[in-house]
Motif scaffolding. Structure first.
Motif, PDB file in Angstrom:
ATOM      1  N   HIS A 136       0.842  -1.199   0.000  1.00  0.00           N
ATOM      2  CA  HIS A 136       0.000   0.000   0.000  1.00  0.00           C
ATOM      3  C   HIS A 136       0.874   1.244   0.000  1.00  0.00           C
ATOM      4  CE1 HIS A 136      -4.155  -1.464   0.612  1.00  0.00           C
ATOM      5  NE2 HIS A 136      -3.531  -2.517   1.096  1.00  0.00           N
ATOM      6  N   LYS A 137       0.386   2.253  -0.666  1.00  0.00           N
ATOM      7  CA  LYS A 137       1.052   3.546  -0.770  1.00  0.00           C
ATOM      8  C   LYS A 137       0.856   4.338   0.527  1.00  0.00           C
ATOM      9  CE  LYS A 137       0.711   7.707  -3.608  1.00  0.00           C
ATOM     10  NZ  LYS A 137       0.009   8.307  -4.760  1.00  0.00           N
ATOM     11  N   LEU A 138       1.904   5.014   0.971  1.00  0.00           N
ATOM     12  CA  LEU A 138       1.822   5.937   2.102  1.00  0.00           C
ATOM     13  C   LEU A 138       1.325   7.296   1.615  1.00  0.00           C
ATOM     14  CD1 LEU A 138       5.125   5.012   3.921  1.00  0.00           C
ATOM     15  CD2 LEU A 138       2.844   4.928   4.959  1.00  0.00           C
ATOM     16  N   VAL A 139       0.355   7.857   2.346  1.00  0.00           N
ATOM     17  CA  VAL A 139      -0.208   9.157   1.977  1.00  0.00           C
ATOM     18  C   VAL A 139      -0.371  10.016   3.227  1.00  0.00           C
ATOM     19  CG1 VAL A 139      -1.412   8.323  -0.088  1.00  0.00           C
ATOM     20  CG2 VAL A 139      -2.578   8.278   2.122  1.00  0.00           C
ATOM     21  N   PRO A 140      -0.214  11.333   3.075  1.00  0.00           N
ATOM     22  CA  PRO A 140      -0.444  12.221   4.215  1.00  0.00           C
ATOM     23  C   PRO A 140      -1.938  12.270   4.558  1.00  0.00           C
ATOM     24  CG  PRO A 140       0.417  13.442   2.299  1.00  0.00           C
ATOM     25  CD  PRO A 140       0.239  12.024   1.895  1.00  0.00           C
ATOM     26  N   GLY A 141      -2.220  12.612   5.813  1.00  0.00           N
ATOM     27  CA  GLY A 141      -3.599  12.807   6.218  1.00  0.00           C
ATOM     28  C   GLY A 141      -4.342  11.551   6.629  1.00  0.00           C
ATOM     29  N   ARG A 142      -3.655  10.424   6.673  1.00  0.00           N
ATOM     30  CA  ARG A 142      -4.280   9.179   7.128  1.00  0.00           C
ATOM     31  C   ARG A 142      -3.518   8.660   8.333  1.00  0.00           C
ATOM     32  NH1 ARG A 142      -7.847   5.572   3.760  1.00  0.00           N
ATOM     33  NH2 ARG A 142      -7.138   3.934   5.137  1.00  0.00           N
ATOM     34  N   ASP A 177       3.592  10.292  10.350  1.00  0.00           N
ATOM     35  CA  ASP A 177       2.881  11.406   9.713  1.00  0.00           C
ATOM     36  C   ASP A 177       2.156  11.021   8.428  1.00  0.00           C
ATOM     37  OD1 ASP A 177       5.115  11.044   8.150  1.00  0.00           O
ATOM     38  OD2 ASP A 177       5.773  13.127   8.219  1.00  0.00           O
ATOM     39  N   GLN A 178       2.211   9.738   8.045  1.00  0.00           N
ATOM     40  CA  GLN A 178       1.502   9.252   6.868  1.00  0.00           C
ATOM     41  C   GLN A 178       0.849   7.915   7.199  1.00  0.00           C
ATOM     42  OE1 GLN A 178       3.465  10.016   2.874  1.00  0.00           O
ATOM     43  NE2 GLN A 178       5.243   9.793   4.205  1.00  0.00           N
ATOM     44  N   GLY A 179      -0.234   7.630   6.489  1.00  0.00           N
ATOM     45  CA  GLY A 179      -0.899   6.346   6.648  1.00  0.00           C
ATOM     46  C   GLY A 179      -0.977   5.623   5.323  1.00  0.00           C
ATOM     47  N   LEU A 180      -1.453   4.391   5.360  1.00  0.00           N
ATOM     48  CA  LEU A 180      -1.543   3.582   4.161  1.00  0.00           C
ATOM     49  C   LEU A 180      -2.883   3.799   3.460  1.00  0.00           C
ATOM     50  CD1 LEU A 180       0.136   0.413   5.626  1.00  0.00           C
ATOM     51  CD2 LEU A 180       1.076   1.928   3.863  1.00  0.00           C
ATOM     52  N   GLU A 181      -2.807   4.068   2.177  1.00  0.00           N
ATOM     53  CA  GLU A 181      -3.997   4.298   1.366  1.00  0.00           C
ATOM     54  C   GLU A 181      -4.715   2.975   1.125  1.00  0.00           C
ATOM     55  OE1 GLU A 181      -4.448   7.300  -2.181  1.00  0.00           O
ATOM     56  OE2 GLU A 181      -3.442   5.482  -2.873  1.00  0.00           O
TER      57      GLU A 181
END
Length: 158
Positions: free
Chosen positions: A13-19, A32-36
């Motif tokens: 899974h891609k790491l994205v900000p806001g998750r 500071d990032q979560g998995l999309e």
């Protein structure tokens, strides 16, 4: 008695900000990032699901919990594990154990390894061992763009 069955599962899974980062059944609030993903994106739990379903000959995570299934939107990886264990047992299998490896630079799995193993083991109803590695800066995990996981499960006919 039939022979044991072995399954392998892989997820990325891609790491994205806001998750919020959920990995190995745990929240990692300092990241500071979560998995999309359609669900919580927990690639460790998802790889385990694929390994267990594959060993039982029951398909893969997408055929049971696909993004077209609205009831699984934002679901926790541990929910997938519990439901997978239920379906596999209903099909006449028992889960022997699972080994899973997270691949990425962060988070540092060693700081919560024992807790994660307990959470994952409780959810799947069998012993789970967790390890982690980096890719020495290579590929999407090495560049910090995502996290991957590979799992192996052994099942026995119940």
């Amino acid at each position: 008695m039939s022979s044991p069955r072995i399954g392998v599962g892989t997820d990325v899974h891609k790491l994205v900000p806001g998750r919020t980062l959920w990995l190995a059944g745990l929240e990692w609030p300092d990241e500071d990032q979560g998995l999309e993903g359609h669900s919580d994106g927990d690639c460790v739990a998802h790889a385990i699901v694929d390994a267990v379903l594959g060993a039982a000959g029951l398909g893969d995570i997408g055929s049971h919990f696909g993004s077209a299934e609205p009831e699984w939107a934002d679901a926790a990886g541990t929910d997938f594990l519990r439901e997978t264990a239920r379906r596999v047992r209903a099909a006449g299998w028992s889960i022997g154990n699972v080994s899973v490896q997270a691949i990425g630079n962060r988070p540092k799995i060693s700081t919560k390894r024992e807790q994660a193993e307990r959470v994952l083991s409780d959810a799947i109803g069998a012993p789970v061992s967790l390890s982690a590695t980096t890719t020495d800066g290579l590929g999407l995990t090495g560049r910090g763009e995502g996290i991957a996981a590979i799992a192996t499960a052994i099942l026995f006919q119940a």
